[in-house]
Enzyme design. Structure first.
Site, PDB file in Angstrom:
ATOM      1  N   ASP A  10     -10.172  48.657  11.985  1.00  0.00           N
ATOM      2  CA  ASP A  10     -11.406  48.652  12.782  1.00  0.00           C
ATOM      3  C   ASP A  10     -11.462  47.298  13.482  1.00  0.00           C
ATOM      4  O   ASP A  10     -10.697  46.383  13.161  1.00  0.00           O
ATOM      5  CB  ASP A  10     -12.633  48.847  11.867  1.00  0.00           C
ATOM      6  CG  ASP A  10     -13.939  48.858  12.646  1.00  0.00           C
ATOM      7  OD1 ASP A  10     -13.980  49.433  13.752  1.00  0.00           O
ATOM      8  OD2 ASP A  10     -14.930  48.261  12.172  1.00  0.00           O
ATOM      9  N   CYS A  73     -12.510  53.547  13.477  1.00  0.00           N
ATOM     10  CA  CYS A  73     -13.305  52.986  14.565  1.00  0.00           C
ATOM     11  C   CYS A  73     -13.401  54.059  15.645  1.00  0.00           C
ATOM     12  O   CYS A  73     -12.360  54.515  16.155  1.00  0.00           O
ATOM     13  CB  CYS A  73     -12.597  51.742  15.100  1.00  0.00           C
ATOM     14  SG  CYS A  73     -13.349  51.042  16.581  1.00  0.00           S
ATOM     15  N   GLU A 149     -22.034  42.771  11.207  1.00  0.00           N
ATOM     16  CA  GLU A 149     -21.043  41.708  11.000  1.00  0.00           C
ATOM     17  C   GLU A 149     -21.702  40.462  10.389  1.00  0.00           C
ATOM     18  O   GLU A 149     -21.081  39.749   9.617  1.00  0.00           O
ATOM     19  CB  GLU A 149     -20.376  41.332  12.332  1.00  0.00           C
ATOM     20  CG  GLU A 149     -19.450  42.387  12.880  1.00  0.00           C
ATOM     21  CD  GLU A 149     -18.170  42.571  12.068  1.00  0.00           C
ATOM     22  OE1 GLU A 149     -17.552  41.568  11.673  1.00  0.00           O
ATOM     23  OE2 GLU A 149     -17.785  43.730  11.826  1.00  0.00           O
ATOM     24  N   CYS A 181     -20.557  55.156  15.288  1.00  0.00           N
ATOM     25  CA  CYS A 181     -19.803  53.899  15.200  1.00  0.00           C
ATOM     26  C   CYS A 181     -19.728  53.595  13.714  1.00  0.00           C
ATOM     27  O   CYS A 181     -20.733  53.746  12.997  1.00  0.00           O
ATOM     28  CB  CYS A 181     -20.541  52.785  15.943  1.00  0.00           C
ATOM     29  SG  CYS A 181     -19.967  51.111  15.567  1.00  0.00           S
ATOM     30  N   HIS A 183     -19.765  51.049  12.034  1.00  0.00           N
ATOM     31  CA  HIS A 183     -20.668  50.012  11.516  1.00  0.00           C
ATOM     32  C   HIS A 183     -22.032  50.588  11.119  1.00  0.00           C
ATOM     33  O   HIS A 183     -22.719  50.032  10.265  1.00  0.00           O
ATOM     34  CB  HIS A 183     -20.901  48.931  12.580  1.00  0.00           C
ATOM     35  CG  HIS A 183     -19.777  47.950  12.719  1.00  0.00           C
ATOM     36  ND1 HIS A 183     -18.606  48.246  13.368  1.00  0.00           N
ATOM     37  CD2 HIS A 183     -19.650  46.664  12.281  1.00  0.00           C
ATOM     38  CE1 HIS A 183     -17.800  47.192  13.341  1.00  0.00           C
ATOM     39  NE2 HIS A 183     -18.414  46.216  12.688  1.00  0.00           N
TER      40      HIS A 183
HETATM   41  N1  DGL Z   1     -16.791  50.122  14.551  1.00  0.00           N
HETATM   42  C1  DGL Z   1     -16.503  50.405  15.916  1.00  0.00           C
HETATM   43  C2  DGL Z   1     -16.710  51.899  16.194  1.00  0.00           C
HETATM   44  O1  DGL Z   1     -16.692  52.726  15.306  1.00  0.00           O
HETATM   45  C3  DGL Z   1     -17.166  49.626  17.008  1.00  0.00           C
HETATM   46  C4  DGL Z   1     -17.555  48.215  16.872  1.00  0.00           C
HETATM   47  C5  DGL Z   1     -17.212  47.371  18.070  1.00  0.00           C
HETATM   48  O2  DGL Z   1     -17.887  47.449  19.113  1.00  0.00           O
HETATM   49  O3  DGL Z   1     -16.230  46.658  17.945  1.00  0.00           O
HETATM   50  O4  DGL Z   1     -16.869  52.270  17.335  1.00  0.00           O
END
Ligand code: DGL
Length: 258
Positions: A10, A73, A149, A181, A183
Protein backbone atom coordinates in the site's frame (compact mmCIF):
# COMPACT_ATOMS: atom_id res chain seq x y z
CA UNK A 1 2.39 -26.06 -1.65
CA UNK A 2 4.91 -23.51 -0.49
CA UNK A 3 5.62 -21.79 2.79
CA UNK A 4 7.00 -18.68 1.09
CA UNK A 5 5.25 -15.48 2.24
CA UNK A 6 2.43 -13.53 0.62
CA UNK A 7 3.44 -9.96 -0.27
CA UNK A 8 1.14 -7.00 0.36
CA UNK A 9 1.61 -3.37 -0.48
CA UNK A 10 0.00 0.00 0.00
CA UNK A 11 1.09 3.62 -0.11
CA UNK A 12 1.28 3.58 3.68
CA UNK A 13 -0.51 2.06 6.64
CA UNK A 14 -3.97 1.57 5.09
CA UNK A 15 -3.34 -1.89 3.69
CA UNK A 16 -2.74 -3.08 7.24
CA UNK A 17 -6.55 -3.31 7.47
CA UNK A 18 -6.34 -5.96 4.71
CA UNK A 19 -3.36 -7.63 6.39
CA UNK A 20 -5.35 -8.04 9.62
CA UNK A 21 -8.19 -9.70 7.71
CA UNK A 22 -5.70 -12.01 5.99
CA UNK A 23 -4.07 -13.00 9.29
CA UNK A 24 -7.50 -13.89 10.62
CA UNK A 25 -8.84 -15.71 7.56
CA UNK A 26 -5.63 -17.29 6.21
CA UNK A 27 -3.63 -17.77 9.43
CA UNK A 28 -1.26 -20.42 8.08
CA UNK A 29 0.33 -17.95 5.67
CA UNK A 30 3.24 -15.61 6.42
CA UNK A 31 3.13 -12.03 5.13
CA UNK A 32 5.57 -9.35 4.02
CA UNK A 33 3.94 -5.91 4.06
CA UNK A 34 5.44 -2.96 2.18
CA UNK A 35 4.21 0.57 2.95
CA UNK A 36 5.51 3.13 0.48
CA UNK A 37 5.59 5.78 3.20
CA UNK A 38 8.20 7.94 1.43
CA UNK A 39 5.83 8.48 -1.50
CA UNK A 40 2.40 8.62 0.11
CA UNK A 41 -0.21 9.73 -0.98
CA UNK A 42 -0.93 7.78 -4.15
CA UNK A 43 -4.48 9.09 -4.35
CA UNK A 44 -3.63 12.54 -5.72
CA UNK A 45 -0.71 11.51 -7.97
CA UNK A 46 -0.45 11.09 -11.69
CA UNK A 47 -1.44 7.46 -12.55
CA UNK A 48 1.87 6.91 -14.43
CA UNK A 49 3.73 7.75 -11.23
CA UNK A 50 1.51 5.42 -9.17
CA UNK A 51 2.27 2.62 -11.66
CA UNK A 52 6.01 3.25 -11.35
CA UNK A 53 5.87 3.28 -7.54
CA UNK A 54 3.70 0.16 -7.41
CA UNK A 55 6.19 -1.70 -9.62
CA UNK A 56 8.99 -0.64 -7.27
CA UNK A 57 7.01 -1.93 -4.29
CA UNK A 58 6.33 -5.23 -6.03
CA UNK A 59 10.06 -5.60 -6.75
CA UNK A 60 10.85 -5.22 -3.05
CA UNK A 61 8.32 -7.92 -2.22
CA UNK A 62 9.70 -10.23 -4.91
CA UNK A 63 13.15 -9.83 -3.37
CA UNK A 64 11.64 -11.47 -0.26
CA UNK A 65 10.54 -14.46 -2.32
CA UNK A 66 6.83 -13.67 -2.12
CA UNK A 67 4.63 -16.24 -3.85
CA UNK A 68 1.68 -13.90 -4.51
CA UNK A 69 1.10 -10.15 -4.43
CA UNK A 70 -1.87 -8.43 -2.84
CA UNK A 71 -2.21 -4.80 -3.89
CA UNK A 72 -3.86 -3.68 -0.65
CA UNK A 73 -4.60 -0.25 -2.09
CA UNK A 74 -7.62 0.67 -4.19
CA UNK A 75 -5.69 3.44 -5.95
CA UNK A 76 -2.73 1.25 -6.95
CA UNK A 77 -5.10 -1.55 -7.99
CA UNK A 78 -7.02 0.79 -10.32
CA UNK A 79 -3.80 1.96 -11.91
CA UNK A 80 -1.55 -1.09 -11.92
CA UNK A 81 -3.30 -4.45 -11.33
CA UNK A 82 -4.21 -5.25 -14.95
CA UNK A 83 -0.75 -4.28 -16.18
CA UNK A 84 1.10 -6.28 -13.50
CA UNK A 85 -1.01 -9.36 -14.20
CA UNK A 86 0.17 -9.25 -17.79
CA UNK A 87 3.80 -8.89 -16.77
CA UNK A 88 4.00 -11.47 -13.97
CA UNK A 89 3.23 -15.14 -13.66
CA UNK A 90 2.49 -15.19 -9.93
CA UNK A 91 -0.98 -14.31 -8.65
CA UNK A 92 -1.72 -10.59 -8.32
CA UNK A 93 -4.79 -9.83 -6.21
CA UNK A 94 -6.25 -6.35 -6.09
CA UNK A 95 -8.94 -4.52 -4.14
CA UNK A 96 -11.76 -2.35 -5.45
CA UNK A 97 -14.49 -0.29 -3.79
CA UNK A 98 -17.15 -2.77 -2.62
CA UNK A 99 -19.93 -1.17 -4.66
CA UNK A 100 -21.33 -4.50 -5.86
CA UNK A 101 -22.14 -5.89 -2.38
CA UNK A 102 -23.46 -2.47 -1.33
CA UNK A 103 -25.79 -2.32 -4.36
CA UNK A 104 -27.20 -5.74 -3.47
CA UNK A 105 -28.26 -4.66 0.02
CA UNK A 106 -31.98 -4.22 0.54
CA UNK A 107 -33.36 -0.74 1.13
CA UNK A 108 -33.47 2.65 -0.51
CA UNK A 109 -31.12 5.60 -0.50
CA UNK A 110 -27.75 6.75 -1.70
CA UNK A 111 -24.61 4.65 -1.59
CA UNK A 112 -21.77 6.98 -0.72
CA UNK A 113 -18.49 5.71 -2.19
CA UNK A 114 -15.57 7.18 -0.25
CA UNK A 115 -12.28 6.84 -2.13
CA UNK A 116 -9.31 8.76 -3.50
CA UNK A 117 -9.58 11.10 -6.45
CA UNK A 118 -7.51 8.76 -8.65
CA UNK A 119 -9.59 5.66 -7.82
CA UNK A 120 -12.83 7.48 -8.65
CA UNK A 121 -11.69 8.92 -11.95
CA UNK A 122 -10.10 5.83 -13.54
CA UNK A 123 -11.93 3.50 -15.98
CA UNK A 124 -11.98 0.58 -13.50
CA UNK A 125 -14.31 2.49 -11.18
CA UNK A 126 -16.30 3.93 -14.09
CA UNK A 127 -17.01 0.36 -15.23
CA UNK A 128 -18.13 -0.55 -11.69
CA UNK A 129 -20.42 2.50 -11.69
CA UNK A 130 -22.01 1.44 -14.95
CA UNK A 131 -22.89 -1.99 -13.56
CA UNK A 132 -23.74 -1.29 -9.92
CA UNK A 133 -23.80 2.47 -9.54
CA UNK A 134 -27.51 3.22 -9.82
CA UNK A 135 -27.69 4.97 -6.46
CA UNK A 136 -23.97 5.50 -5.96
CA UNK A 137 -22.47 8.89 -5.19
CA UNK A 138 -18.67 9.09 -5.52
CA UNK A 139 -17.12 11.15 -2.71
CA UNK A 140 -13.40 11.97 -3.16
CA UNK A 141 -11.93 12.16 0.32
CA UNK A 142 -8.67 14.11 0.18
CA UNK A 143 -7.20 14.50 3.65
CA UNK A 144 -8.74 11.45 5.33
CA UNK A 145 -5.80 9.18 4.66
CA UNK A 146 -3.50 11.73 6.33
CA UNK A 147 -5.47 11.42 9.58
CA UNK A 148 -4.92 7.65 9.60
CA UNK A 149 -1.21 8.02 8.86
CA UNK A 150 -0.98 10.45 11.79
CA UNK A 151 -2.75 7.94 14.05
CA UNK A 152 -5.74 10.27 14.47
CA UNK A 153 -8.62 7.83 14.17
CA UNK A 154 -11.08 9.98 16.09
CA UNK A 155 -11.24 13.49 17.53
CA UNK A 156 -11.54 17.04 16.26
CA UNK A 157 -9.37 16.89 13.13
CA UNK A 158 -11.14 13.80 11.76
CA UNK A 159 -14.60 15.04 12.70
CA UNK A 160 -14.09 18.45 11.08
CA UNK A 161 -12.92 16.83 7.87
CA UNK A 162 -15.70 14.22 7.86
CA UNK A 163 -18.26 16.91 8.48
CA UNK A 164 -17.02 18.84 5.42
CA UNK A 165 -16.95 15.70 3.27
CA UNK A 166 -20.23 14.06 4.34
CA UNK A 167 -22.63 16.84 5.34
CA UNK A 168 -23.51 17.79 1.72
CA UNK A 169 -25.03 14.29 1.27
CA UNK A 170 -26.77 13.79 4.59
CA UNK A 171 -30.04 15.58 3.80
CA UNK A 172 -31.12 12.48 1.81
CA UNK A 173 -31.29 8.88 3.08
CA UNK A 174 -28.07 6.86 2.94
CA UNK A 175 -28.41 3.12 2.33
CA UNK A 176 -24.72 2.29 2.78
CA UNK A 177 -21.24 3.74 2.77
CA UNK A 178 -18.48 2.06 0.77
CA UNK A 179 -15.01 2.45 2.27
CA UNK A 180 -13.14 2.49 -1.05
CA UNK A 181 -9.67 3.19 0.32
CA UNK A 182 -7.88 0.75 2.61
CA UNK A 183 -7.13 3.52 5.10
CA UNK A 184 -10.81 4.20 5.80
CA UNK A 185 -11.72 1.04 7.77
CA UNK A 186 -9.55 2.57 10.52
CA UNK A 187 -12.05 5.47 10.64
CA UNK A 188 -15.18 3.32 10.84
CA UNK A 189 -16.21 4.56 14.26
CA UNK A 190 -15.74 8.23 13.34
CA UNK A 191 -17.64 7.82 10.04
CA UNK A 192 -20.48 5.84 11.65
CA UNK A 193 -21.06 8.70 14.09
CA UNK A 194 -22.26 10.89 11.18
CA UNK A 195 -24.84 8.35 9.99
CA UNK A 196 -28.08 6.90 11.33
CA UNK A 197 -27.38 3.93 13.62
CA UNK A 198 -27.03 0.68 11.72
CA UNK A 199 -26.01 2.20 8.36
CA UNK A 200 -23.73 -0.45 6.78
CA UNK A 201 -20.12 0.57 6.20
CA UNK A 202 -18.66 -1.82 3.67
CA UNK A 203 -15.04 -2.43 2.75
CA UNK A 204 -13.52 -4.85 0.24
CA UNK A 205 -11.13 -6.51 2.70
CA UNK A 206 -12.88 -9.83 3.30
CA UNK A 207 -13.60 -10.27 -0.43
CA UNK A 208 -9.97 -9.56 -1.30
CA UNK A 209 -8.71 -12.11 1.22
CA UNK A 210 -11.21 -14.69 -0.10
CA UNK A 211 -9.84 -14.08 -3.58
CA UNK A 212 -6.28 -14.49 -2.25
CA UNK A 213 -7.27 -17.83 -0.72
CA UNK A 214 -8.87 -18.97 -3.99
CA UNK A 215 -5.85 -17.99 -6.10
CA UNK A 216 -3.38 -19.69 -3.73
CA UNK A 217 -5.50 -22.86 -3.90
CA UNK A 218 -5.77 -22.75 -7.70
CA UNK A 219 -2.01 -22.39 -8.10
CA UNK A 220 -1.24 -24.91 -5.34
CA UNK A 221 0.64 -22.21 -3.45
CA UNK A 222 -0.96 -22.60 -0.02
CA UNK A 223 1.25 -23.02 3.04
CA UNK A 224 1.66 -26.61 4.20
CA UNK A 225 -0.43 -27.88 7.10
CA UNK A 226 2.64 -28.09 9.40
CA UNK A 227 3.58 -24.46 8.77
CA UNK A 228 2.83 -22.33 11.86
CA UNK A 229 2.07 -19.17 9.80
CA UNK A 230 1.20 -15.72 11.07
CA UNK A 231 4.69 -14.25 10.70
CA UNK A 232 4.62 -10.62 9.53
CA UNK A 233 7.59 -8.64 8.18
CA UNK A 234 7.09 -4.90 7.72
CA UNK A 235 9.02 -2.93 5.08
CA UNK A 236 8.86 0.79 4.31
CA UNK A 237 10.45 3.14 1.82
CA UNK A 238 11.05 5.90 4.37
CA UNK A 239 13.67 3.79 6.19
CA UNK A 240 12.51 5.23 9.51
CA UNK A 241 12.41 2.65 12.32
CA UNK A 242 9.58 4.57 14.01
CA UNK A 243 7.37 3.80 10.99
CA UNK A 244 7.69 0.06 11.54
CA UNK A 245 6.68 0.54 15.19
CA UNK A 246 3.60 2.48 14.00
CA UNK A 247 2.78 -0.30 11.55
CA UNK A 248 2.92 -2.89 14.30
CA UNK A 249 0.64 -0.77 16.48
CA UNK A 250 -1.82 -0.27 13.58
CA UNK A 251 -1.93 -4.00 13.01
CA UNK A 252 -2.97 -4.52 16.63
CA UNK A 253 -5.66 -1.84 16.23
CA UNK A 254 -6.94 -3.50 13.06
CA UNK A 255 -6.95 -6.98 14.63
CA UNK A 256 -8.94 -5.71 17.63
CA UNK A 257 -11.60 -4.21 15.38
CA UNK A 258 -12.30 -7.43 13.43
N1 DGL B 1 -4.82 3.24 0.76
C1 DGL B 1 -4.93 3.77 -0.55
C2 DGL B 1 -6.19 3.23 -1.23
O1 DGL B 1 -6.73 2.21 -0.87
C3 DGL B 1 -4.88 5.25 -0.77
C4 DGL B 1 -4.09 6.17 0.07
C5 DGL B 1 -3.32 7.20 -0.71
O2 DGL B 1 -3.90 8.18 -1.22
O3 DGL B 1 -2.12 6.98 -0.84
O4 DGL B 1 -6.65 3.83 -2.18
Amino acid sequence: MTDRPVGMLDSGLGGISVLAQALRDLPREDYVYFGDTAHIPYGDKDPAEVLRLTRQGVDRLLAYGCKAIVIACNTATSVAAAQLRQEMTLPVIGIEPALKPASLLPGEGQILVLATRVTLKLPKFQALMERYGNHAVPVPCSGLMECVEAGQLEGERVNTLLSELLTPYLDKPVKAVVLGCTHYPFLKKAIAAFLPAGTPLIDGNAGTVRQLGRRLAEEDLQASSEHPGGKVTFLTSSEDPATVARMEAMLQTALRSL
